[in-house]
Design an enzyme around this catalytic site. Structure first.
Site, PDB file in Angstrom:
ATOM      1  N   GLU A   8       0.976  -1.431   0.089  1.00 20.22           N
ATOM      2  CA  GLU A   8       0.099  -0.174   0.080  1.00 20.22           C
ATOM      3  C   GLU A   8       1.028   1.133  -0.119  1.00 20.22           C
ATOM      4  OE1 GLU A   8      -3.527  -0.206   2.475  1.00 20.22           O
ATOM      5  OE2 GLU A   8      -4.051   1.873   2.200  1.00 20.22           O
ATOM      6  N   ARG A   9       0.854   2.110  -0.925  1.00 21.06           N
ATOM      7  CA  ARG A   9       1.451   3.273  -0.965  1.00 21.06           C
ATOM      8  C   ARG A   9       2.884   3.015  -1.333  1.00 21.06           C
ATOM      9  NH1 ARG A   9      -2.989   5.532  -2.348  1.00 21.06           N
ATOM     10  NH2 ARG A   9      -4.576   5.709  -0.600  1.00 21.06           N
ATOM     11  N   ASN A  18      -3.182  -2.000   7.493  1.00 18.73           N
ATOM     12  CA  ASN A  18      -4.607  -2.512   7.105  1.00 18.73           C
ATOM     13  C   ASN A  18      -4.405  -3.848   6.928  1.00 18.73           C
ATOM     14  OD1 ASN A  18      -5.808   0.256   6.883  1.00 18.73           O
ATOM     15  ND2 ASN A  18      -5.042   0.622   4.990  1.00 18.73           N
ATOM     16  N   LYS A  40      -3.764  -0.203  14.090  1.00 21.43           N
ATOM     17  CA  LYS A  40      -4.526   0.818  13.525  1.00 21.43           C
ATOM     18  C   LYS A  40      -6.134   0.287  13.786  1.00 21.43           C
ATOM     19  CE  LYS A  40      -5.847   2.965   9.098  1.00 21.43           C
ATOM     20  NZ  LYS A  40      -5.455   3.043   7.377  1.00 21.43           N
ATOM     21  N   GLU A  72     -10.309   4.608   8.958  1.00 19.31           N
ATOM     22  CA  GLU A  72     -10.530   4.162   7.485  1.00 19.31           C
ATOM     23  C   GLU A  72     -11.217   2.714   7.378  1.00 19.31           C
ATOM     24  OE1 GLU A  72      -6.430   4.984   5.833  1.00 19.31           O
ATOM     25  OE2 GLU A  72      -7.288   7.285   5.673  1.00 19.31           O
ATOM     26  N   ARG A  75      -1.787   3.577  16.906  1.00 18.60           N
ATOM     27  CA  ARG A  75      -1.871   4.738  16.172  1.00 18.60           C
ATOM     28  C   ARG A  75      -3.004   5.650  16.460  1.00 18.60           C
ATOM     29  NH1 ARG A  75      -2.167   3.838  10.411  1.00 18.60           N
ATOM     30  NH2 ARG A  75      -0.664   5.326   9.844  1.00 18.60           N
ATOM     31  N   LYS A  83       0.853  10.629  13.816  1.00 17.70           N
ATOM     32  CA  LYS A  83       1.251  11.424  12.632  1.00 17.70           C
ATOM     33  C   LYS A  83       1.880  12.754  12.870  1.00 17.70           C
ATOM     34  CE  LYS A  83      -1.024   8.681   9.249  1.00 17.70           C
ATOM     35  NZ  LYS A  83      -1.697   8.504   7.872  1.00 17.70           N
ATOM     36  N   ASP A 137      -2.359  14.254   6.917  1.00 16.00           N
ATOM     37  CA  ASP A 137      -1.841  13.001   6.467  1.00 16.00           C
ATOM     38  C   ASP A 137      -0.684  13.115   5.659  1.00 16.00           C
ATOM     39  OD1 ASP A 137      -1.763  10.415   6.050  1.00 16.00           O
ATOM     40  OD2 ASP A 137      -3.244  10.403   4.845  1.00 16.00           O
ATOM     41  N   GLU A 193       5.225   9.763  13.822  1.00 14.49           N
ATOM     42  CA  GLU A 193       5.372   9.003  12.764  1.00 14.49           C
ATOM     43  C   GLU A 193       5.255   9.810  11.430  1.00 14.49           C
ATOM     44  OE1 GLU A 193       1.441   6.722  12.119  1.00 14.49           O
ATOM     45  OE2 GLU A 193       2.106   5.749  10.332  1.00 14.49           O
ATOM     46  N   GLU A 239       4.154   9.195  -0.344  1.00 14.46           N
ATOM     47  CA  GLU A 239       2.517   9.182  -0.998  1.00 14.46           C
ATOM     48  C   GLU A 239       2.043  10.628  -1.620  1.00 14.46           C
ATOM     49  OE1 GLU A 239      -0.282   7.722   1.850  1.00 14.46           O
ATOM     50  OE2 GLU A 239      -1.995   8.209   0.511  1.00 14.46           O
ATOM     51  N   GLU A 290       6.966  21.675  -3.163  1.00  8.99           N
ATOM     52  CA  GLU A 290       5.872  22.266  -2.616  1.00  8.99           C
ATOM     53  C   GLU A 290       5.261  23.626  -3.534  1.00  8.99           C
ATOM     54  OE1 GLU A 290       6.848  24.482   1.203  1.00  8.99           O
ATOM     55  OE2 GLU A 290       4.860  24.642   1.821  1.00  8.99           O
TER      56      GLU A 290
HETATM   57  C1  GCV Z   1      -2.472   2.499   5.313  1.00  9.10           C
HETATM   58  C2  GCV Z   1      -3.625   7.422   4.394  1.00  9.10           C
HETATM   59  C3  GCV Z   1      -2.956   6.504   3.268  1.00  9.10           C
HETATM   60  C4  GCV Z   1      -3.595   5.293   3.612  1.00  9.10           C
HETATM   61  C5  GCV Z   1      -2.949   4.477   4.632  1.00  9.10           C
HETATM   62  C6  GCV Z   1      -3.569   5.357   5.826  1.00  9.10           C
HETATM   63  C7  GCV Z   1      -2.517   5.300   7.214  1.00  9.10           C
HETATM   64  O1  GCV Z   1      -4.881   7.618   4.365  1.00  9.10           O
HETATM   65  O2  GCV Z   1      -3.609   7.004   1.926  1.00  9.10           O
HETATM   66  O3  GCV Z   1      -3.350   4.129   2.379  1.00  9.10           O
HETATM   67  O4  GCV Z   1      -3.393   3.239   5.091  1.00  9.10           O
HETATM   68  O5  GCV Z   1      -3.154   6.798   5.496  1.00  9.10           O
HETATM   69  O6  GCV Z   1      -1.906   5.968   7.650  1.00  9.10           O
HETATM   70  O7  GCV Z   1      -3.257   4.455   7.886  1.00  9.10           O
END
Ligand code: GCV
Length: 666
Positions: A149-150, A191, A271, A275, A308, A349, A354, A376, A382, A499
């Site tokens: 993912e990403r 996830n 997590k 989401e 998280r 984070k 994000d 984090e 991304e 930026e």
């Molecule tokens: C792993 C963002 C990303 C998701 C990621 C999420 C997270 O939303 O787009 O891909 O999921 O952050 O940090 O949990």
């Protein structure tokens, strides 16, 4: 897929006379170490042998307990004043002595000494370094099917075809990240899908154990991301309620089983309620209830539970201007301060949204006083060019670490919180990893600087971004001043450049939905994700001050007042915090609309400048890597133009204000 050795390719970069130090290698005191530590010491010895072989072209032998007057002498003893992982390096003429009082200190000292040798920094003197952050972690978002993912650098090297996968590359990875001080790694995506859910209860346990063992040889603790609803998903219970005794018992047994097989396991990463992931909210329980239940399963094994704080409502109604995603992290956790067990760490984070190219620091760092915290970061780019565009993130991370929280603890900057200078010593820094199975590990060759830099920074936040870039370039390409200066210049201009040609003045987003590369100004504007800019003919921005969502009130004074007043709010964040008209005059003296036009034209010019710098190094960088970077720079130029023209055109059409300089807007 084959792999390169990144900054650990000792054939690449060797200062004159470097090999002389490696002709004699002596190790003393290793026999007193425990079994686990002996493995780390063995890795350190192997590293010196490898350096000797690659630099001198011939094998060296390691002398045991011998005093030599030249070469490298590695001493494990009670070196005073060093924390775990700390080391001293003394250089006197032809002799380098590395001293540490624990095995990981020896390993880090060895890697450091090899760097000094390769970069020719061997004048007489002494260095003493101890790691600043106790936990220096990488989180991989790797899925069992091998996708990431990403991920922007190929597929996973931890998973293939729904199974864990162990080969030479696993060890090379451990070596690579240990060389910059990483001591914790979560290998699977937060996830957690059905297959990965099984990792806690026996799935691929043999491979999991092997990975933990390889990591252990390099002083790295393995962490597993887990599904909060595992007992339910695996059919053992009909609830995942953290206060249900059957659930707690299931987790206790799962943890006991894991630690029986993998005594050196670091712990779990979770997590929850984010989401679409399950979490304690479904049972009307708090995040402290959820985290503590898991932490208690880990406590008898000294395991850590990393929880998280990326918790927000992703089903928001864009019509509702009272809701503000930027408030969510603080609002969800501030009331729980002091309620988490000692072996829980909240992973927060760096910003309240994000991983955008520009965000303020998350106010939660200044709010929590009695809770363990980790910051984090995301080196997987991304939202910052996806390793197709260059974006060296270390200067951004340093700004975050230097942020004054005014939380009344320690000396007051965020770095103190995550390096244990405040009242909480269980803390650290973590980055979402940018690696994959591409030969160069990070897709874009220059993205390697973020992987290298994150580790170096977590170990020693006092390093400057330029020092890190220069060192990385010398180790990765060649120990040449022109290359190091050129690469450092490109890296240092890359974040401001990115930026400039993307979303302006801290407002963020405006990216293509789903994959998040390239511009789509209204891509998320009428969506449930809570990421709005609300541009219209009068202006743009979400008001987060007293007349708006009051998110600014989450900061301590004097930061709160600084951000509240449009007069004092820094330009680069002004559209994050305030809604402004196009003719509002910024502190720079430009109006908002002039800033939008100018910065976007400049951004494209900056990319052209980077291309010029890179091309000037053509005869000094090897052809393969030169060509790879060159191709990516061509792509970056196209991307920058696309952003420039879409953003400028969009705001010209909305504001009706022509560009003073008459540049082309469509
Ligand atoms: C792993 C963002 C990303 C998701 C990621 C999420 C997270 O939303 O787009 O891909 O999921 O952050 O940090 O949990």
């Amino acid at each position: 897929m084959s792999y390169e050795f990144a900054w650990l390719d000792y054939r690449n970069s060797v200062a004159a006379g470097a090999g002389d130090y490696l002709k004699k290698i002596a190790c003393t005191g290793f026999e007193i170490a425990s079994e686990a530590d002996k493995n780390i010491l063995f890795s350190a010895e192997q590293e010196l042998m490898r350096a000797a072989k690659e630099i001198n072209g011939q094998q060296s032998t390691v002398l045991k307990d011998e005093v030599t007057s030249e070469g490298i002498s590695v001493v494990l003893s009670d070196a005073p004043g060093l924390k775990t992982g700390g080391f001293k390096i003394m250089i006197t003429g032809p002799k380098i002595t590395i001293e540490a009082s624990d095995a990981s200190g020896i390993l880090y000292g060895v890697f450091r000494a090899i760097t000094l040798i390769r970069t020719g920094k061997t004048s007489d003197g002494q260095i003493a370094e101890s790691p600043a952050s106790p936990i220096r972690m990488l989180d991989h978002w790797d899925n069992p099917d091998g996708s990431i993912e990403r991920g922007y650098s190929g597929r996973s090297f931890f998973f293939k075809n729904d199974h864990l996968y162990v080969d030479d590359r696993t060890r090379e990875y451990a070596r690579l990240v240990a060389s910059v001080g990483i001591n914790a790694v979560a290998i699977n995506n937060v996830n957690v899908n059905d297959i990965a859910t099984g990792l806690v209860s026996g799935y691929d346990r043999k491979e999991l154990t092997e990975i933990a063992k390889i990591f252990g040889d390099y002083g790295i603790k393995l962490y597993i991301s887990l599904n909060f609803a595992s007992p339910m998903s695996l059919g053992a219970t009909d609830t995942a309620d953290p206060l249900d005794s059957k659930v707690a018992q299931w987790w206790k047994e799962a943890a006991d089983g894991l630690y029986r097989d993998i005594p050196e396991l670091g712990g779990f990463l979770v997590k929850a309620d984010s989401e679409g992931r399950p979490g304690p909210f479904s049972y009307d329980r708090t995040h402290a209830d959820g985290a503590n239940m898991l932490a208690r399963a880990l406590a008898p094994h000294n395991g850590l539970l990393i929880w998280r704080c990326f918790v927000y409502n992703c089903q928001q109604d864009w019509r509702d201007h009272t809701m503000d995603r930027a408030r969510a992290c603080y609002d969800n956790f501030i009331g729980l301060d002091g309620q988490f067990d000692d072996n829980v760490i909240l992973q927060i984070k760096n910003g309240p949204m994000d991983f955008q190219v520009r965000e303020p620091v998350s106010p939660l760092f200044g709010g929590l006083k009695k809770t363990n915290m980790m910051v984090e970061f995301q080196i997987a780019q991304e939202y910052t060019g996806q390793q197709r565009d260059i974006c060296y993130l270390i200067p951004m991370f340093k700004q975050v670490l230097d942020f004054k929280t005014y939380n009344g603890d320690g000396e007051g900057v965020l770095c103190d919180i995550v390096t244990g200078k405040g009242s909480k010593q269980t803390c650290g820094m973590v980055a979402v990893s940018n690696t994959g199975d591409d030969p160069n590990w990070t897709g874009h060759d220059l993205a390697g600087a973020n992987l290298y830099g994150f580790g170096r920074l977590a170990f020693n936040p006092a390093l400057t971004s330029e020092e890190i870039a220069d060192e990385w370039s010398r180790l990765t390409f060649c120990n040449d001043d022109t290359v190091a200066d050129g690469v450092t210049k490109m890296l240092m201009m890359s974040w401001p450049t990115y930026e400039k040609y993307t979303s302006p003045l801290g407002i963020g987003w405006m990216i293509s939905p789903g994959h998040h590369y390239g511009p789509d100004i209204e891509g998320y504007e009428f969506s449930p994700w809570g990421t709005y800019h609300r541009s219209d003919r009068n202006g743009l921005g979400v008001e987060r001050g007293k007349t708006g969502t009051k998110m600014i009130d989450q900061y301590n004074e004097p930061v709160r007042s600084l951000y509240e007043s449009i007069e004092t709010c820094p330009d680069e964040l002004v559209l994050f915090f305030h809604r402004l008209s196009y003719d509002h005059v910024l502190k720079s003296g430009k109006t908002v609309i002039e800033h939008i036009y100018d910065s976007h034209f400049e951004g494209v010019q900056d990319v052209n400048e980077m291309i010029g710098i890179w091309r000037s190094l053509a005869d000094k960088v090897d052809g393969v890597r030169f060509g790879r970077v060159n191709d990516r720079l061509d792509g970056q130029l196209m991307n920058a133009r696309e952003w420039r023209d879409r953003i400028n055109t969009y705001y010209y059409r909305h504001s009706g204000v022509p560009d003073k300089q008459g540049r082309k807007i469509y």
